[in-house]
Design a protein around this motif. Structure first.
Motif, PDB file in Angstrom:
ATOM      1  N   GLN A 168      -0.477 -10.244  -6.806  1.00 16.02           N
ATOM      2  CA  GLN A 168      -0.899 -10.421  -5.581  1.00 16.02           C
ATOM      3  C   GLN A 168      -0.041  -9.976  -4.634  1.00 16.02           C
ATOM      4  O   GLN A 168      -0.672  -9.374  -3.505  1.00 16.02           O
ATOM      5  N   ILE A 169       1.134  -9.682  -4.655  1.00 11.46           N
ATOM      6  CA  ILE A 169       1.804  -9.075  -3.759  1.00 11.46           C
ATOM      7  C   ILE A 169       1.734  -7.610  -3.748  1.00 11.46           C
ATOM      8  O   ILE A 169       1.325  -7.051  -2.564  1.00 11.46           O
ATOM      9  N   ARG A 170       1.581  -7.015  -5.064  1.00  7.16           N
ATOM     10  CA  ARG A 170       0.831  -5.760  -5.128  1.00  7.16           C
ATOM     11  C   ARG A 170      -0.222  -5.295  -4.262  1.00  7.16           C
ATOM     12  O   ARG A 170      -0.601  -4.549  -3.626  1.00  7.16           O
ATOM     13  N   GLY A 211      -2.187   3.290  -5.865  1.00  3.56           N
ATOM     14  CA  GLY A 211      -1.176   3.061  -6.677  1.00  3.56           C
ATOM     15  C   GLY A 211      -0.838   1.606  -6.741  1.00  3.56           C
ATOM     16  O   GLY A 211      -0.620   1.239  -8.118  1.00  3.56           O
ATOM     17  N   GLN A 212      -0.670   0.890  -5.850  1.00  7.29           N
ATOM     18  CA  GLN A 212      -0.334  -0.572  -5.712  1.00  7.29           C
ATOM     19  C   GLN A 212      -1.808  -1.240  -6.284  1.00  7.29           C
ATOM     20  O   GLN A 212      -1.341  -2.215  -6.905  1.00  7.29           O
ATOM     21  N   LEU A 255      11.191  -7.986  -5.247  1.00  8.55           N
ATOM     22  CA  LEU A 255      11.796  -9.332  -5.639  1.00  8.55           C
ATOM     23  C   LEU A 255      10.999  -9.562  -7.035  1.00  8.55           C
ATOM     24  O   LEU A 255      11.504 -10.189  -7.882  1.00  8.55           O
ATOM     25  N   ASP A 256       9.640  -9.368  -7.237  1.00  4.60           N
ATOM     26  CA  ASP A 256       8.962  -9.771  -8.400  1.00  4.60           C
ATOM     27  C   ASP A 256       7.990  -8.366  -8.477  1.00  4.60           C
ATOM     28  O   ASP A 256       6.719  -8.627  -8.202  1.00  4.60           O
ATOM     29  N   GLU A 283       9.196  -4.231   4.284  1.00  2.00           N
ATOM     30  CA  GLU A 283       9.165  -5.656   4.141  1.00  2.00           C
ATOM     31  C   GLU A 283       8.309  -5.810   2.749  1.00  2.00           C
ATOM     32  O   GLU A 283       8.919  -6.639   1.793  1.00  2.00           O
ATOM     33  N   TYR A 284       7.369  -5.125   2.551  1.00  2.52           N
ATOM     34  CA  TYR A 284       6.465  -5.260   1.470  1.00  2.52           C
ATOM     35  C   TYR A 284       7.126  -4.607   0.289  1.00  2.52           C
ATOM     36  O   TYR A 284       6.961  -5.234  -0.758  1.00  2.52           O
ATOM     37  N   ALA A 285       7.810  -3.643   0.710  1.00  2.26           N
ATOM     38  CA  ALA A 285       8.669  -2.804  -0.566  1.00  2.26           C
ATOM     39  C   ALA A 285       9.601  -3.661  -1.262  1.00  2.26           C
ATOM     40  O   ALA A 285       9.728  -4.005  -2.251  1.00  2.26           O
TER      41      ALA A 285
END
Lengths: 337, 166
Positions: free
Chosen positions: B71-73, B91-92, B65-66, B58-60
């Protein structure tokens, strides 16, 4: 004969009319036509949503649903308003209803329904809906719909009504109907709580109107058997007991559980009268076991584990043939069955 | 001028239809934001059930998506870090820090992850970029790096003397 100069205007009118018909909510097909009241509610709801007055929008959509309970758009509007208010139980209710009414749009509503279920802590149920919503969001159908919505011309915020004088002149003459008789305050009367015969003679017009409005506004109307109440030493006039009813027929509203816990109010909230003199709770204040009632449920979601009846004791009528006939007639009239 | 009831009814229908047009499902009104929200719901559900592969999927999807959303990273990195997948987490974190270099949390997170990989001297650079919020970690790590260097120097000297004696 149309003059050449008028042709473009005529063409535009035709296009607008055909657009109107093609997009007209399906519910109109079964009604006599859209009512001015319904249009007013939807217009107000739309305005309120635009102005960020979500509570008002929610209330107006609820009223619209009361008048046209089979129109999916109003449930979607209600879910939008309630979503802003974070009233996720209402969002779930509205979307569930929308899915029931329009199963072909299930995938379209799935994501939001799943999100509401998530906020309600119903994780296992939420997962398939969320996944389905995500799948749908990437589908060509969803993309086409998004493009269509983006390309839609700006719509005037409030549909303009014809002048009041025109509405009055064109409105069909109002039929005179016998009002539904009202509740008595005398539970020990031979006819029970709602002595139809005794009150029929002195029904006041405002109250009769209110009864009818109650029927239309109530989210649910059911026929139910009284089965008893939860005994407690704290029962007073303003602290009513939880009465157990068993639904035998749903006349209007969502498919509620057959076991209906009802806040058995003694107060008729349509009046300002207080506690009757010498009132004391006892078995005589409750209906006879297994007696049949028509129950007007204002909102189809419980408060503190109990459902509220419309205007307290006002929202309970004994299910006599006469009362049932009147309620059926009203439901028929407002296509609320 | 007079209106017939029928014509009026049609007029009302048209107006009402126009009002209904503007009621669209929230999913359409907000598009990608809604998808983000739904992925977040799924992440929370899977986390509560300890379903790690599903959370990562789900995170991937959320990152896809963006990809430019730092923040998501950062959140994805934090989850990977917590699950012990430190290299992937770095990495993220680095992508988040590159996208928003002024964010001390992103810079500090890279530093923390590098420290857990025992890459202290690389961590120093990120703690420095992180600013005052990570000043304590910067001084501790700097002192530790100096100590390490002294130990290395000491060990090198001993080796040198041993070889000279021989």
């Amino acid at each position: 004969m149309l003059k050449v100069r008028q042709l473009p205007v005529f063409k535009v009118s035709l296009v607008m009319l055909s657009l109107g018909f093609s997009l007209m909510p399906a519910a109109f097909a079964q009604d006599e036509g859209p009512s001015v009241t319904l249009m007013k509610y939807v217009g107000k709801a739309h305005e309120a949503m635009k102005g960020g007055r979500n509570q008002e929008a929610r209330d107006e959509f609820r009223k619209a649903i009361g008048l046209s309970p089979k129109t999916v758009d109003y449930y979607i509007g209600l879910s939008n308003a309630c979503s802003q208010l974070k009233e996720y139980d209402q969002v779930a209710f509205a979307l569930q209803k929308a899915i029931e009414l329009s199963p072909s749009q299930k995938d379209e509503f799935a994501g939001d329904y799943g999100e509401a279920l998530f906020h309600l802590g119903r994780y296992d149920e939420a997962v398939p809906y969320l996944k389905s919503g995500l799948r749908y969001a990437d589908s060509p159908a969803a993309k086409a719909r998004r493009t269509a919505i983006a390309a839609m011309p700006e719509i005037p915020s409030t549909p303009s009504l014809p002048p009041e004088s025109v509405l009055r002149a064109t409105a069909p003459p109002e039929e005179k109907k016998d009002p539904i008789p009202l509740a008595t305050n005398d539970p020990s009367s031979p006819a029970g709580w709602h002595s139809i015969q005794r009150k029929a003679a002195d029904v006041d017009l405002n109250k009769a109107g209110q009864t009818m409005a109650g029927l239309i506004r109530s989210e649910g109307v059911v026929i139910a058997d009284y089965q008893g109440y939860e005994k407690s030493p704290n029962i007073t006039f303003f602290h009513p007991p939880k009465a157990k009813f068993h639904i035998t027929k749903i006349l209007k509203g969502p498919p509620l559980n057959k076991d209906l816990p009802l806040r058995f109010e003694f107060k008729d909230r349509s009046t300002t009268a207080g506690v009757p003199e010498g009132w004391k709770f006892g078995e005589d204040k409750m209906p006879a076991k297994n007696s049949q009632w028509i129950v007007f449920i204002e909102w189809c979601h419980p408060r503190d584990g109990m459902f509220d009846t419309y205007e307290g004791s006002f929202g309970r009528l004994p299910a006599t043939e006469e009362n049932l006939n009147k309620v059926y007639a009203l439901l028929e009239q407002h296509s609320n069955r | 001028m007079s209106f017939s009831v029928r014509a009026l009814s049609l007029g009302l229908a048209l107006s009402l239809s126009a009002a209904c047009l503007s009621i669209s499902s929230p999913a359409f009104a907000q598009g990608a934001t809604k998808k983000t929200e739904w992925h977040r719901c799924l992440i929370a559900i899977y986390k509560s059930k300890g379903q790690i592969p599903q959370v990562i999927d789900e995170y991937a999807a959320l990152v896809a998506l963006d990809p430019k959303d730092p923040q998501i990273r950062f959140e994805y990195g934090a989850y990977l870090h917590k699950m012990g997948r430190v290299k992937e987490a770095i990495g993220q974190y680095k992508k988040a820090a590159d996208a928003n270099p002024g964010n001390s949390d992103y810079q500090g997170a890279v530093g923390d992850a590098l420290v857990s990989m025992k890459d202290y001297s690389s961590a120093l650079a990120y703690y420095q970029k992180a600013g005052p919020k990570f000043a304590g970690k910067l001084s501790t790590t700097t002192a530790y790096v100096q100590q390490l260097r002294q130990i290395q120097q000491y060990n090198a000297d001993i080796k040198k003397r041993q070889s000279e004696d021989e």
